[in-house]
Write a protein that holds these residues in place. Sequence first.
Motif, PDB file in Angstrom:
ATOM      1  N   LEU A  22       0.827  -1.214   0.000  1.00  0.00           N
ATOM      2  CA  LEU A  22       0.000   0.000   0.000  1.00  0.00           C
ATOM      3  C   LEU A  22       0.858   1.258   0.000  1.00  0.00           C
ATOM      4  CD1 LEU A  22      -2.874  -1.020   2.446  1.00  0.00           C
ATOM      5  CD2 LEU A  22      -2.958  -0.825  -0.040  1.00  0.00           C
ATOM      6  N   SER A  23       1.949   1.244   0.723  1.00  0.00           N
ATOM      7  CA  SER A  23       2.863   2.394   0.719  1.00  0.00           C
ATOM      8  C   SER A  23       3.459   2.610  -0.668  1.00  0.00           C
ATOM      9  CB  SER A  23       3.981   2.193   1.731  1.00  0.00           C
ATOM     10  OG  SER A  23       3.444   2.038   3.020  1.00  0.00           O
ATOM     11  N   SER A  24       3.816   1.545  -1.331  1.00  0.00           N
ATOM     12  CA  SER A  24       4.358   1.654  -2.687  1.00  0.00           C
ATOM     13  C   SER A  24       3.316   2.197  -3.648  1.00  0.00           C
ATOM     14  CB  SER A  24       4.845   0.293  -3.175  1.00  0.00           C
ATOM     15  OG  SER A  24       5.842  -0.206  -2.319  1.00  0.00           O
ATOM     16  N   LEU A  25       2.084   1.748  -3.514  1.00  0.00           N
ATOM     17  CA  LEU A  25       1.003   2.236  -4.375  1.00  0.00           C
ATOM     18  C   LEU A  25       0.776   3.731  -4.177  1.00  0.00           C
ATOM     19  CD1 LEU A  25      -1.280   1.515  -6.377  1.00  0.00           C
ATOM     20  CD2 LEU A  25      -2.741   1.179  -4.368  1.00  0.00           C
ATOM     21  N   ILE A  26       0.764   4.176  -2.934  1.00  0.00           N
ATOM     22  CA  ILE A  26       0.572   5.601  -2.645  1.00  0.00           C
ATOM     23  C   ILE A  26       1.726   6.413  -3.209  1.00  0.00           C
ATOM     24  CG2 ILE A  26       0.516   7.283  -0.768  1.00  0.00           C
ATOM     25  CD1 ILE A  26      -1.132   5.229   0.812  1.00  0.00           C
ATOM     26  N   LEU A  27       2.937   5.922  -3.071  1.00  0.00           N
ATOM     27  CA  LEU A  27       4.106   6.623  -3.593  1.00  0.00           C
ATOM     28  C   LEU A  27       4.060   6.737  -5.119  1.00  0.00           C
ATOM     29  CD1 LEU A  27       6.828   7.924  -2.881  1.00  0.00           C
ATOM     30  CD2 LEU A  27       7.848   5.680  -3.231  1.00  0.00           C
ATOM     31  N   ILE A  28       3.666   5.667  -5.780  1.00  0.00           N
ATOM     32  CA  ILE A  28       3.555   5.680  -7.243  1.00  0.00           C
ATOM     33  C   ILE A  28       2.481   6.660  -7.680  1.00  0.00           C
ATOM     34  CG2 ILE A  28       2.857   4.278  -9.228  1.00  0.00           C
ATOM     35  CD1 ILE A  28       4.316   1.933  -7.872  1.00  0.00           C
ATOM     36  N   LEU A  29       1.340   6.674  -7.002  1.00  0.00           N
ATOM     37  CA  LEU A  29       0.269   7.606  -7.356  1.00  0.00           C
ATOM     38  C   LEU A  29       0.695   9.056  -7.154  1.00  0.00           C
ATOM     39  CD1 LEU A  29      -2.885   5.762  -5.984  1.00  0.00           C
ATOM     40  CD2 LEU A  29      -2.209   6.088  -8.360  1.00  0.00           C
ATOM     41  N   LEU A  30       1.432   9.336  -6.097  1.00  0.00           N
ATOM     42  CA  LEU A  30       1.926  10.701  -5.865  1.00  0.00           C
ATOM     43  C   LEU A  30       2.893  11.143  -6.959  1.00  0.00           C
ATOM     44  CD1 LEU A  30       2.445  10.801  -1.996  1.00  0.00           C
ATOM     45  CD2 LEU A  30       0.751  12.046  -3.338  1.00  0.00           C
ATOM     46  N   VAL A  31       3.762  10.247  -7.380  1.00  0.00           N
ATOM     47  CA  VAL A  31       4.709  10.583  -8.450  1.00  0.00           C
ATOM     48  C   VAL A  31       3.970  10.850  -9.758  1.00  0.00           C
ATOM     49  CG1 VAL A  31       6.572   9.642  -9.882  1.00  0.00           C
ATOM     50  CG2 VAL A  31       6.663   9.423  -7.404  1.00  0.00           C
ATOM     51  N   VAL A  32       2.997  10.014 -10.083  1.00  0.00           N
ATOM     52  CA  VAL A  32       2.213  10.208 -11.308  1.00  0.00           C
ATOM     53  C   VAL A  32       1.442  11.518 -11.235  1.00  0.00           C
ATOM     54  CG1 VAL A  32       0.249   9.297 -12.620  1.00  0.00           C
ATOM     55  CG2 VAL A  32       2.079   7.778 -11.894  1.00  0.00           C
ATOM     56  N   PHE A  33       0.839  11.816 -10.108  1.00  0.00           N
ATOM     57  CA  PHE A  33       0.081  13.060  -9.927  1.00  0.00           C
ATOM     58  C   PHE A  33       0.992  14.273 -10.083  1.00  0.00           C
ATOM     59  CE2 PHE A  33      -1.948  16.269  -7.129  1.00  0.00           C
ATOM     60  CZ  PHE A  33      -3.139  16.406  -7.843  1.00  0.00           C
ATOM     61  N   ALA A  34       2.185  14.222  -9.508  1.00  0.00           N
ATOM     62  CA  ALA A  34       3.135  15.330  -9.625  1.00  0.00           C
ATOM     63  C   ALA A  34       3.572  15.519 -11.074  1.00  0.00           C
ATOM     64  CB  ALA A  34       4.336  15.089  -8.723  1.00  0.00           C
ATOM     65  N   LEU A  35       3.800  14.430 -11.792  1.00  0.00           N
ATOM     66  CA  LEU A  35       4.204  14.536 -13.192  1.00  0.00           C
ATOM     67  C   LEU A  35       3.086  15.106 -14.058  1.00  0.00           C
ATOM     68  CD1 LEU A  35       6.237  11.240 -13.665  1.00  0.00           C
ATOM     69  CD2 LEU A  35       7.110  13.574 -13.575  1.00  0.00           C
ATOM     70  N   VAL A  36       1.858  14.721 -13.774  1.00  0.00           N
ATOM     71  CA  VAL A  36       0.720  15.255 -14.534  1.00  0.00           C
ATOM     72  C   VAL A  36       0.575  16.753 -14.283  1.00  0.00           C
ATOM     73  CG1 VAL A  36      -1.808  15.232 -14.679  1.00  0.00           C
ATOM     74  CG2 VAL A  36      -0.534  13.097 -14.728  1.00  0.00           C
ATOM     75  N   LEU A  37       0.678  17.178 -13.029  1.00  0.00           N
ATOM     76  CA  LEU A  37       0.574  18.606 -12.722  1.00  0.00           C
ATOM     77  C   LEU A  37       1.718  19.396 -13.357  1.00  0.00           C
ATOM     78  CD1 LEU A  37      -0.563  18.753  -9.004  1.00  0.00           C
ATOM     79  CD2 LEU A  37      -1.871  19.286 -11.045  1.00  0.00           C
ATOM     80  N   HIS A  38       2.905  18.838 -13.336  1.00  0.00           N
ATOM     81  CA  HIS A  38       4.050  19.512 -13.941  1.00  0.00           C
ATOM     82  C   HIS A  38       3.857  19.646 -15.455  1.00  0.00           C
ATOM     83  CE1 HIS A  38       8.113  20.885 -14.493  1.00  0.00           C
ATOM     84  NE2 HIS A  38       8.345  19.922 -15.361  1.00  0.00           N
ATOM     85  N   GLY A  39       3.339  18.612 -16.090  1.00  0.00           N
ATOM     86  CA  GLY A  39       3.096  18.656 -17.528  1.00  0.00           C
ATOM     87  C   GLY A  39       2.021  19.662 -17.898  1.00  0.00           C
ATOM     88  N   GLN A  40       0.970  19.769 -17.096  1.00  0.00           N
ATOM     89  CA  GLN A  40      -0.090  20.728 -17.389  1.00  0.00           C
ATOM     90  C   GLN A  40       0.389  22.152 -17.196  1.00  0.00           C
ATOM     91  OE1 GLN A  40      -3.518  19.727 -15.093  1.00  0.00           O
ATOM     92  NE2 GLN A  40      -4.194  18.169 -16.536  1.00  0.00           N
ATOM     93  N   SER A  41       1.179  22.411 -16.174  1.00  0.00           N
ATOM     94  CA  SER A  41       1.664  23.773 -15.966  1.00  0.00           C
ATOM     95  C   SER A  41       2.608  24.175 -17.096  1.00  0.00           C
ATOM     96  CB  SER A  41       2.359  23.894 -14.612  1.00  0.00           C
ATOM     97  OG  SER A  41       3.544  23.130 -14.597  1.00  0.00           O
ATOM     98  N   LYS A  42       3.385  23.238 -17.606  1.00  0.00           N
ATOM     99  CA  LYS A  42       4.281  23.540 -18.727  1.00  0.00           C
ATOM    100  C   LYS A  42       3.462  23.820 -19.983  1.00  0.00           C
ATOM    101  CE  LYS A  42       8.466  21.676 -19.112  1.00  0.00           C
ATOM    102  NZ  LYS A  42       9.517  20.677 -19.336  1.00  0.00           N
ATOM    103  N   LYS A  43       2.354  23.089 -20.168  1.00  0.00           N
ATOM    104  CA  LYS A  43       1.507  23.298 -21.338  1.00  0.00           C
ATOM    105  C   LYS A  43       0.893  24.684 -21.314  1.00  0.00           C
ATOM    106  CE  LYS A  43      -2.535  21.365 -21.515  1.00  0.00           C
ATOM    107  NZ  LYS A  43      -3.633  20.406 -21.612  1.00  0.00           N
ATOM    108  N   TYR A  44       0.438  25.143 -20.138  1.00  0.00           N
ATOM    109  CA  TYR A  44      -0.187  26.454 -20.044  1.00  0.00           C
ATOM    110  C   TYR A  44       0.837  27.577 -20.178  1.00  0.00           C
ATOM    111  CZ  TYR A  44      -4.574  24.298 -18.796  1.00  0.00           C
ATOM    112  OH  TYR A  44      -5.708  23.568 -18.830  1.00  0.00           O
TER     113      TYR A  44
END
Length: 79
Positions: A22-44
């Motif tokens: 469960l800790s690994s799953l949460i860590l993976i989801l946080l990394v994916v969420f951070a990458l998505v937010l970073h990609g959207q801010s770069k797009k804007y």
Amino acid sequence: ALSAQTEAPFYEEWWFLLVIALSSLILILLVVFALVLHGQSKKYKNCNGGKTISNVEESVTLDNGGFTALELNSRHLNI
């Protein structure tokens, strides 16, 4: 005679493996969420130059204050 077997170490217990999974799953989801937010801010950031042009186009309003005209004169009512 005493048996040399003792309890299994804690890292082989089911609850420890569940906590790690469960800790690994949460860590993976946080990394994916951070990458998505970073990609959207770069797009804007890339689209900022075009936004000033669209603001000029959006400032154009209709002559009647922004409401579409209803043509009631062409409708004849019999009273």
